[in-house]
Motif scaffolding. Structure first.
Motif, short mmCIF file in Angstrom:
data_model
loop_
_atom_site.label_atom_id
_atom_site.label_comp_id
_atom_site.label_asym_id
_atom_site.label_seq_id
_atom_site.Cartn_x
_atom_site.Cartn_y
_atom_site.Cartn_z
N THR A 52 -0.25 -0.83 10.90
CA THR A 52 -1.70 -1.70 10.25
C THR A 52 -1.93 -1.28 9.04
O THR A 52 -2.04 -2.14 8.18
CB THR A 52 -2.76 -1.91 11.37
OG1 THR A 52 -2.22 -2.35 12.58
CG2 THR A 52 -3.91 -2.60 10.73
N ILE A 53 -2.09 0.24 9.00
CA ILE A 53 -2.66 0.53 7.60
C ILE A 53 -1.46 0.23 6.64
O ILE A 53 -1.94 -0.01 5.50
CB ILE A 53 -2.95 2.00 7.79
CG1 ILE A 53 -4.36 2.24 8.71
CG2 ILE A 53 -3.19 2.87 6.40
CD1 ILE A 53 -4.28 3.55 9.35
N LEU A 54 -0.37 0.62 6.94
CA LEU A 54 0.67 0.73 5.82
C LEU A 54 0.89 -0.97 5.64
O LEU A 54 1.33 -1.47 4.49
CB LEU A 54 2.21 1.24 6.55
CG LEU A 54 2.06 2.80 6.38
CD1 LEU A 54 3.12 3.22 7.07
CD2 LEU A 54 1.90 3.50 4.97
N GLY A 55 0.73 -1.97 6.51
CA GLY A 55 1.09 -3.21 6.42
C GLY A 55 0.09 -3.71 5.34
O GLY A 55 0.30 -4.69 4.60
N ALA A 56 -1.35 -3.49 5.92
CA ALA A 56 -2.39 -3.87 4.99
C ALA A 56 -2.17 -3.52 3.32
O ALA A 56 -2.77 -4.23 2.75
CB ALA A 56 -3.70 -3.63 5.55
N THR A 57 -1.73 -2.33 3.21
CA THR A 57 -1.62 -1.87 1.87
C THR A 57 -0.42 -1.86 1.06
O THR A 57 -0.27 -1.39 -0.02
CB THR A 57 -2.14 -0.28 1.71
OG1 THR A 57 -1.11 0.43 2.91
CG2 THR A 57 -3.62 -0.15 2.45
N LYS A 58 0.41 -2.59 1.89
CA LYS A 58 2.07 -2.79 1.36
C LYS A 58 2.20 -3.73 -0.01
O LYS A 58 1.12 -4.96 0.10
CB LYS A 58 2.82 -3.10 2.32
CG LYS A 58 4.35 -3.13 2.27
CD LYS A 58 4.93 -3.85 3.37
CE LYS A 58 6.41 -3.85 3.23
NZ LYS A 58 6.94 -2.65 3.69
N ASN A 59 2.97 -3.38 -0.87
CA ASN A 59 3.19 -4.61 -2.17
C ASN A 59 4.05 -5.63 -1.37
O ASN A 59 5.33 -5.36 -1.04
CB ASN A 59 3.96 -3.67 -3.15
CG ASN A 59 4.12 -4.65 -4.29
OD1 ASN A 59 3.94 -5.89 -4.30
ND2 ASN A 59 4.60 -4.13 -5.28
N GLN A 60 3.35 -6.88 -1.33
CA GLN A 60 4.22 -7.92 -0.69
C GLN A 60 5.11 -8.69 -1.58
O GLN A 60 5.74 -9.52 -0.94
CB GLN A 60 3.08 -8.91 -0.01
CG GLN A 60 2.11 -7.98 1.03
CD GLN A 60 2.74 -7.91 2.41
OE1 GLN A 60 4.08 -8.49 2.63
NE2 GLN A 60 2.16 -7.31 3.09
N GLU A 61 5.18 -8.24 -2.83
CA GLU A 61 6.15 -8.96 -3.72
C GLU A 61 7.55 -9.49 -3.08
O GLU A 61 8.13 -10.35 -3.33
CB GLU A 61 6.12 -8.36 -5.09
CG GLU A 61 5.21 -8.79 -6.01
CD GLU A 61 4.60 -10.17 -5.91
OE1 GLU A 61 5.71 -11.32 -6.42
OE2 GLU A 61 3.66 -10.38 -5.62
N PHE A 62 8.17 -8.27 -2.92
CA PHE A 62 9.61 -8.11 -2.23
C PHE A 62 9.69 -9.24 -1.02
O PHE A 62 10.55 -9.96 -1.05
CB PHE A 62 10.02 -6.85 -1.78
CG PHE A 62 11.29 -6.80 -1.45
CD1 PHE A 62 12.37 -7.09 -2.06
CD2 PHE A 62 11.59 -6.82 -0.05
CE1 PHE A 62 13.88 -7.13 -1.69
CE2 PHE A 62 12.89 -6.96 0.53
CZ PHE A 62 13.98 -6.90 -0.43
N LEU A 63 8.76 -9.13 -0.22
CA LEU A 63 8.71 -10.06 1.01
C LEU A 63 8.50 -11.61 0.54
O LEU A 63 9.11 -12.38 0.94
CB LEU A 63 7.69 -9.57 1.99
CG LEU A 63 7.80 -9.96 3.44
CD1 LEU A 63 8.92 -9.53 4.11
CD2 LEU A 63 6.44 -9.60 4.08
N LYS A 64 7.76 -11.69 -0.26
CA LYS A 64 7.34 -13.08 -0.55
C LYS A 64 8.66 -13.66 -1.43
O LYS A 64 9.12 -14.83 -1.32
CB LYS A 64 6.20 -13.16 -2.05
CG LYS A 64 4.89 -13.12 -1.39
CD LYS A 64 3.92 -13.03 -2.35
CE LYS A 64 2.41 -12.82 -1.84
NZ LYS A 64 1.47 -12.38 -2.88
#
Length: 254
Positions: A52-64
């Motif tokens: 949860t901690i890593l998911g919330a602070t992850k750079n989501q650009e690649f996923l988007k």
């Protein structure tokens, strides 16, 4: 060509359960999902999970970008399939470690079984004994999580995580895996006064390509520091959210 004594010993050990050592006694914890946040209830306190901690602070650009490329529906399908396959592979591996029988005759189950067998054949060969399988680890007051295996790997105590991947991984793509394993090692050392020397990430793809990523000593320390930075970011995010969701009182305007 003659087989050496070591080869013969390894050959006879294939398919045997790994020896269990009771060096550490692990806690029981309950898991809760709360609006997408996974929390662990350990000794009466609720702690956010490492993922949860890593998911919330992850750079989501690649996923988007990936979602935009393949489309929302296809992205969801791939995610669900990967998740089911990963869960099944973990189940096979857990039963293997514990020495209990398990099978899943569905197509997906059989695919996951082959992947688990590849991890057993290569990844688990250097494991001399294990201390815990599917272990809940926690750092009091900060975080908790579940790691797949804590064991003696090539003569050094290790935290091991099994991962399924749709295609081979590059080191720079899996930084969160490193932080995850470093967080578990740090929690283990704190609670059990241990000295976990290495983190091992065992990855297998559906076409049975096996990869192993190992971090030891100095490198493991570096990833612990990186995780602590993300933990700080998480606390700031949570604090900001709390601030935003607190209704303003009349005196705030004076």
């Amino acid at each position: 060509m003659m087989m050496s004594d070591k080869d013969i010993e390894e050959y006879h050990n294939i398919g045997k359960a790994i020896k269990h050592s009771e060096k550490y006694t692990y806690v029981d914890a309950t898991r809760h999902e709360d609006h997408g946040t996974r929390l662990y209830d350990v000794n009466g306190s609720r702690l956010p999970s490492v993922t949860t901690i890593l998911g919330a602070t992850k750079n989501q650009e690649f996923l988007k970008e990936w979602k935009a490329k393949v489309g929302e529906q296809e992205a969801e399908r791939i995610k669900n399939l990967s998740s089911k396959r990963g869960t099944s592979m973990h189940k096979f591996l857990e039963h293997y470690v514990l020495g209990t029988g398990y099978d899943d005759l569905t197509g997906l189950g059989q695919e996951a079984k082959s992947m688990a067998e590849k991890v057993i054949e290569i990844g688990l060969a250097p494991v001399e004994e294990y201390y815990g399988s599917e272990v809940t680890l926690y750092y009091p007051g900060l975080y908790a999580g579940s790691t797949d295996l804590v064991c003696l790997h090539n003569g050094a105590e290790a935290v091991v995580d099994f991962k399924q991947a749709n295609r081979p991984k590059k080191k720079e793509w899996i930084e969160d895996y490193y932080m995850q394993i470093a967080a578990y090692a740090m929690a283990h050392d704190y609670v059990y006064k241990s000295q976990i020397r290495q983190g091992v990430i065992m990855v297998c793809t559906p076409d049975l390509y096996y990869q192993e990523f190992r971090i030891t000593d100095h490198e493991l320390r570096t990833w612990k520091h990186k995780f602590l930075k993300r933990l700080d970011m998480y606390h700031e995010l949570m604090f900001d959210e709390k601030e935003r969701t607190t209704p303003m009182k009349e005196e705030d305007f004076k």
